[in-house]
Design a protein around this motif. Structure first.
Motif, PDB file in Angstrom:
ATOM      1  N   GLN A  59      -5.852   3.211  -3.865  1.00 43.36           N
ATOM      2  CA  GLN A  59      -4.329   3.878  -3.643  1.00 43.36           C
ATOM      3  C   GLN A  59      -3.956   4.292  -5.203  1.00 43.36           C
ATOM      4  O   GLN A  59      -4.663   4.030  -6.168  1.00 43.36           O
ATOM      5  CB  GLN A  59      -3.233   3.038  -3.128  1.00 43.36           C
ATOM      6  N   CYS A  81      -0.166   1.134  10.412  1.00 41.48           N
ATOM      7  CA  CYS A  81      -1.085   0.151   9.953  1.00 41.48           C
ATOM      8  C   CYS A  81      -0.108  -1.258  10.377  1.00 41.48           C
ATOM      9  O   CYS A  81       0.880  -1.856  10.522  1.00 41.48           O
ATOM     10  CB  CYS A  81      -0.477  -0.133   8.408  1.00 41.48           C
ATOM     11  N   ASP A 132      -5.263  -0.843   0.053  1.00 40.37           N
ATOM     12  CA  ASP A 132      -6.244  -0.002   0.009  1.00 40.37           C
ATOM     13  C   ASP A 132      -6.528  -0.075  -1.638  1.00 40.37           C
ATOM     14  O   ASP A 132      -5.788   0.115  -2.669  1.00 40.37           O
ATOM     15  CB  ASP A 132      -5.686   1.642   0.047  1.00 40.37           C
ATOM     16  N   CYS A 141       0.907  -1.257   0.089  1.00 34.54           N
ATOM     17  CA  CYS A 141       0.248   0.072   0.120  1.00 34.54           C
ATOM     18  C   CYS A 141       1.030   1.166  -0.046  1.00 34.54           C
ATOM     19  O   CYS A 141       1.735   1.282   0.750  1.00 34.54           O
ATOM     20  CB  CYS A 141      -0.936   0.117   1.000  1.00 34.54           C
ATOM     21  N   THR A 182     -12.067   5.505   5.735  1.00 32.24           N
ATOM     22  CA  THR A 182     -11.280   5.688   6.969  1.00 32.24           C
ATOM     23  C   THR A 182     -11.271   6.949   7.279  1.00 32.24           C
ATOM     24  O   THR A 182     -10.642   7.860   6.354  1.00 32.24           O
ATOM     25  CB  THR A 182      -9.961   5.010   6.836  1.00 32.24           C
ATOM     26  N   GLN A 184     -13.535  -0.932   1.677  1.00 34.09           N
ATOM     27  CA  GLN A 184     -12.892   0.015   2.927  1.00 34.09           C
ATOM     28  C   GLN A 184     -11.605   0.841   1.896  1.00 34.09           C
ATOM     29  O   GLN A 184     -10.744   0.142   1.360  1.00 34.09           O
ATOM     30  CB  GLN A 184     -12.337  -0.754   3.799  1.00 34.09           C
ATOM     31  N   THR A 185     -11.712   1.983   2.266  1.00 32.58           N
ATOM     32  CA  THR A 185     -10.523   2.964   1.600  1.00 32.58           C
ATOM     33  C   THR A 185     -10.356   3.973   2.450  1.00 32.58           C
ATOM     34  O   THR A 185     -11.180   4.395   3.445  1.00 32.58           O
ATOM     35  CB  THR A 185     -10.897   3.261   0.529  1.00 32.58           C
ATOM     36  N   ARG A 186      -9.418   4.889   2.129  1.00 28.62           N
ATOM     37  CA  ARG A 186      -9.238   6.256   2.695  1.00 28.62           C
ATOM     38  C   ARG A 186      -8.744   7.200   1.627  1.00 28.62           C
ATOM     39  O   ARG A 186      -8.563   8.159   1.736  1.00 28.62           O
ATOM     40  CB  ARG A 186      -7.969   6.011   3.671  1.00 28.62           C
ATOM     41  N   SER A 187      -9.235   6.736   0.332  1.00 29.33           N
ATOM     42  CA  SER A 187      -9.018   7.621  -0.810  1.00 29.33           C
ATOM     43  C   SER A 187     -10.156   8.288  -1.373  1.00 29.33           C
ATOM     44  O   SER A 187     -11.190   7.489  -1.816  1.00 29.33           O
ATOM     45  CB  SER A 187      -8.194   6.623  -1.632  1.00 29.33           C
TER      46      SER A 187
END
Length: 277
Positions: A95, A41, A92, A34, A147, A122-125
């Motif tokens: 990413q 992490c 991710d 990632c 996230t 599930q992502t943070r992007s």
């Protein structure tokens, strides 16, 4: 940081779900590695990272045959019963490499041909909003989970400097919710935040789940301790946040804020459950 990219041929793409996500049937990871390389992490302490000679965050394996594998494995999995997928448990799916590879998008297209019973993304992007057109076709059998560990950018930069800015994540999640798709704001792991944090989440998520290092790293916090995360809290003068009771304070704040809102509030493993869709 220069990131080493490599296309690989995988033997399988659906992995039986276990541990914190064992209420799903399978995990689905389009990539290994990632680029966000968050300092906390837990994957840093897993074999996929430990036995790699490159630092976590400095390499990505692109599973180039993932869509072909998924098409076959999804058919077999559905013959055995209900299928609930968690994408992704150790990477991710959105990413930066996804801009060029569109690998995650290709997997969504495969799943639309033969839909799983439930899909958790599930992502943070913020890039995730690119696929709103596909998400809408899943109806209520999909959940997009962003996230959002904190609402403080200075805290995000200390723990996850390569991850997307928090305001951009919040804006993307709101766009997805406004498109009629079930959304979740995932405060995981909980990082120091402001008292205004719950109010900021109120209009962008149908669900909010909170988790911390002690409940969520798979080892009662031991993995996190080995990563030296405590030192970052100390350097920020926020050491009081590094304890297993901190989440209870934020949980009460969330509960108060959401009293008059139809928002589901969950904690750790139960908060991710596909049954709460």
């Amino acid at each position: 940081m220069n990131i080493h990219l490599e296309e690989i041929i995988s033997k399988s793409i659906l992995t039986p779900a276990k541990g914190a996500i064992d209420n799903f049937t399978h995990s689905l990871n389009p990539y290994a590695g990632c680029a966000f390389g968050c300092k906390y992490c837990y994957v840093r302490e897993l074999p996929v990272s430990i036995f790699r000679e490159e630092e976590w965050g400095a390499w990505i394996d692109i599973k180039s045959n993932a869509a072909e594998l998924l098409e076959k494995e999804l058919v077999k999995a559905k013959k055995r019963g209900k299928v609930a997928l968690f994408m992704s448990s150790s990477t991710d799916p959105y990413q930066p490499i996804e801009y060029a590879s569109k690998l995650t998008r290709s997997l969504l297209e495969v799943m639309l041909k033969n839909q799983p019973d439930f899909l958790h993304v599930q992502t943070r992007s913020p890039m995730v909003k690119r696929d709103i057109d596909l998400f809408q076709q899943f109806g209520d059998s999909i959940r997009i989970s962003m996230t959002i560990e904190t609402d403080k950018e200075e805290v995000r930069k200390a723990f996850a400097p390569a991850a997307p800015p928090i305001p951009a994540r919040m804006a993307a999640l709101k766009d997805i919710k406004d498109a009629g798709i079930i959304t979740q704001a995932t405060i995981a792991p909980l990082l120091p935040c402001s008292r205004e944090f719950p109010a900021k989440l109120k209009s962008i998520a149908n669900r909010v789940t909170i988790d911390d290092f002690w409940m969520g790293d798979g080892s009662g916090g031991r993995r996190t301790e080995r990563l030296g995360i405590r030192k970052i809290f100390d350097e920020l003068g926020l050491e009081k946040w590094y304890n297993p009771s901190a989440y209870k304070v934020v949980l009460k704040m969330l509960d108060r804020e959401f009293q008059d809102a139809p928002i589901q509030l969950g904690v750790s493993k139960a908060g991710f459950s596909p049954d709460g869709k």
